[in-house]
Design a protein around this motif. Structure first.
Motif, PDB file in Angstrom:
ATOM      1  N   ILE A   9      42.106  65.791  11.341  1.00 50.30           N
ATOM      2  CA  ILE A   9      41.938  66.686   9.981  1.00 50.30           C
ATOM      3  C   ILE A   9      42.183  68.149  10.599  1.00 50.30           C
ATOM      4  N   ALA A  10      42.866  68.915  10.301  1.00 48.89           N
ATOM      5  CA  ALA A  10      43.014  70.098  10.910  1.00 48.89           C
ATOM      6  C   ALA A  10      43.317  71.302  10.281  1.00 48.89           C
ATOM      7  N   GLY A  68      37.795  60.499   8.895  1.00 51.00           N
ATOM      8  CA  GLY A  68      38.015  61.438  10.177  1.00 51.00           C
ATOM      9  C   GLY A  68      36.819  62.240  10.403  1.00 51.00           C
ATOM     10  N   ALA A  69      36.953  63.218  11.303  1.00 49.67           N
ATOM     11  CA  ALA A  69      35.678  64.101  11.835  1.00 49.67           C
ATOM     12  C   ALA A  69      36.110  65.476  11.688  1.00 49.67           C
ATOM     13  N   VAL A  70      35.180  66.016  10.993  1.00 53.33           N
ATOM     14  CA  VAL A  70      35.256  67.701  11.027  1.00 53.33           C
ATOM     15  C   VAL A  70      34.018  68.299  11.338  1.00 53.33           C
ATOM     16  N   GLY A  71      34.346  69.777  11.341  1.00 52.07           N
ATOM     17  CA  GLY A  71      33.121  70.574  11.673  1.00 52.07           C
ATOM     18  C   GLY A  71      32.543  71.265  10.406  1.00 52.07           C
ATOM     19  N   GLN A  72      31.501  71.940  10.489  1.00 54.18           N
ATOM     20  CA  GLN A  72      30.745  72.353   9.050  1.00 54.18           C
ATOM     21  C   GLN A  72      31.578  73.460   8.625  1.00 54.18           C
ATOM     22  N   ASN A  87      39.573  60.944  -1.877  1.00 52.07           N
ATOM     23  CA  ASN A  87      38.046  60.901  -1.622  1.00 52.07           C
ATOM     24  C   ASN A  87      37.605  61.026  -0.171  1.00 52.07           C
ATOM     25  N   CYS A  88      36.723  62.289  -0.102  1.00 53.64           N
ATOM     26  CA  CYS A  88      36.289  62.525   1.092  1.00 53.64           C
ATOM     27  C   CYS A  88      34.819  62.177   1.514  1.00 53.64           C
ATOM     28  N   ASP A  89      34.447  61.062   0.712  1.00 48.76           N
ATOM     29  CA  ASP A  89      32.878  60.768   1.131  1.00 48.76           C
ATOM     30  C   ASP A  89      32.603  60.313   2.163  1.00 48.76           C
ATOM     31  N   PHE A  90      33.760  59.709   3.145  1.00 45.88           N
ATOM     32  CA  PHE A  90      33.282  58.862   4.363  1.00 45.88           C
ATOM     33  C   PHE A  90      33.981  59.780   5.319  1.00 45.88           C
ATOM     34  N   VAL A  91      34.110  61.139   5.483  1.00 43.54           N
ATOM     35  CA  VAL A  91      34.293  61.893   6.582  1.00 43.54           C
ATOM     36  C   VAL A  91      33.203  62.413   7.399  1.00 43.54           C
ATOM     37  N   ALA A 124      35.189  61.066  16.769  1.00 42.30           N
ATOM     38  CA  ALA A 124      35.706  60.356  15.781  1.00 42.30           C
ATOM     39  C   ALA A 124      35.380  58.768  15.952  1.00 42.30           C
ATOM     40  N   ASN A 125      34.938  58.436  17.271  1.00 42.18           N
ATOM     41  CA  ASN A 125      34.428  57.338  17.530  1.00 42.18           C
ATOM     42  C   ASN A 125      33.163  56.712  17.002  1.00 42.18           C
TER      43      ASN A 125
END
Length: 323
Positions: A9-10, A68-72, A87-91, A124-125
């Protein structure tokens, strides 16, 4: 049915160089190359493999679940995706790293030089595919390019729980070891690569084409301007040409759009050929725009373009599924 899409995610910083990279690179001096390209355009776009795929699926009426993994710093991007049906509930939100950045320059011949900063993607792990699968009642997990360790972990988790998954390593093939690549693709329902990545995958794993095909159910290989080829254990070879284009602006995200269209059409229950045709048209629509999520699918217009590229039968078969 919901589809989990795991991957980078970028934010994309896309530039244009009004010349040819090939004219600036000296074959006998590549070991000490030092270049700066003066660009004439910069656009900042939302990107990343997983959101690009999710956006395309949502445009076609699918039910993508972003993993995926993101910042604040992700809030604005989250709002955009949610507004467009993702659906972004699991980011996963990192407490210390920024969302990843992709910086890319494209020349007059559509060649690209890019750099990618991983940022929060390195965490992400910490994401559990099993938790998201059960909560979303998913039907498929797509494991696309991001943190290599997380990609291998996701595949192992899918095998452990009997989840159907697609392996889409793309640019991370260059980063991953042969052992990691084997761990990623083993047991995959689908394997996506382009033709160069296919050869690199075989070279890095030490596996022949037949060996890789024995590890996965279906192999989907995009061939650039020559279209896409589909092979599999119980699938007769299928070749689909690219959809007719109206312009060429930026190839960034073309492969992601193809996967979005292909996977959504398969979720509709369409044939391999029809799925590749839907994917190819969505890819062409991305090629015609600058940015990876700047297009929209309108039912009648999309159907008309399918008919233009692949005939009335194709359009008639796809039309009932379009939102």
């Amino acid at each position: 049915m919901p589809v989990l899409v795991a991957g980078s995610i970028a934010t994309d910083h896309l530039m244009h160089f009004p010349g040819k990279f090939s004219e600036q690179l000296l074959a006998d001096q590549l070991h000490k190359v030092s270049l700066s390209f003066l660009v004439d355009e910069l656009v900042v776009r939302r990107g990343g493999v997983a959101p690009n795929i999710c956006y395309g699926m949502a445009q076609l009426g699918g039910a993508p679940v972003l993993i995926g993994a993101v910042g604040q710093d992700f809030d604005e991007y989250r709002n955009w995706l949610t507004h467009h049906g993702v659906n972004c509930d699991f980011v996963y939100v990192s407490p210390k790293h920024h969302t990843a950045r992709f910086v890319c320059t494209t020349d007059e011949e559509m060649n690209q030089i890019g750099s990618f900063y991983a940022g929060a993607m390195g965490e992400a792990n910490r994401i559990s595919i099993a938790d998201a699968w059960k909560a979303a009642d998913a039907d498929l997990a797509v494991i696309s390019a991001y943190d290599p360790a997380a990609m291998v972990q996701h595949s192992a988790e899918c095998r452990e729980h009997g989840f159907r998954f697609a392996a889409d390593p793309s640019q991370q093939i260059a980063r991953m070891s042969g052992e990691q690549m084997r761990g990623l693709i083993e047991g995959a329902d689908l394997l996506f690569t382009n033709d160069y990545e296919k050869s690199l995958l075989e070279s890095k794993t030490g596996l022949a084409e037949a060996d890789i095909r024995a590890m996965v159910n279906v192999q989907v290989t995009t061939l650039g301007s020559k279209g896409v080829e589909i092979t599999g254990r119980e699938v007769e070879r299928v070749h689909v040409p690219v959809a007719k284009e109206r312009a060429k602006h930026d190839p960034t995200g073309v492969g992601d759009a193809f996967r979005a269209g292909f996977l959504t059409a398969r979720e509709w229950g369409l044939s391999w050929e029809r799925a590749a045709q839907v994917g190819s048209l969505l890819a062409t629509m991305v090629l015609e725009t600058v940015g990876t999520q700047e297009y929209s699918v309108e039912k009648d217009a999309f159907s008309a373009r399918l008919a233009e590229s692949y005939g009335d039968d194709c359009a008639a078969e796809v039309l009932p599924h379009l939102v």
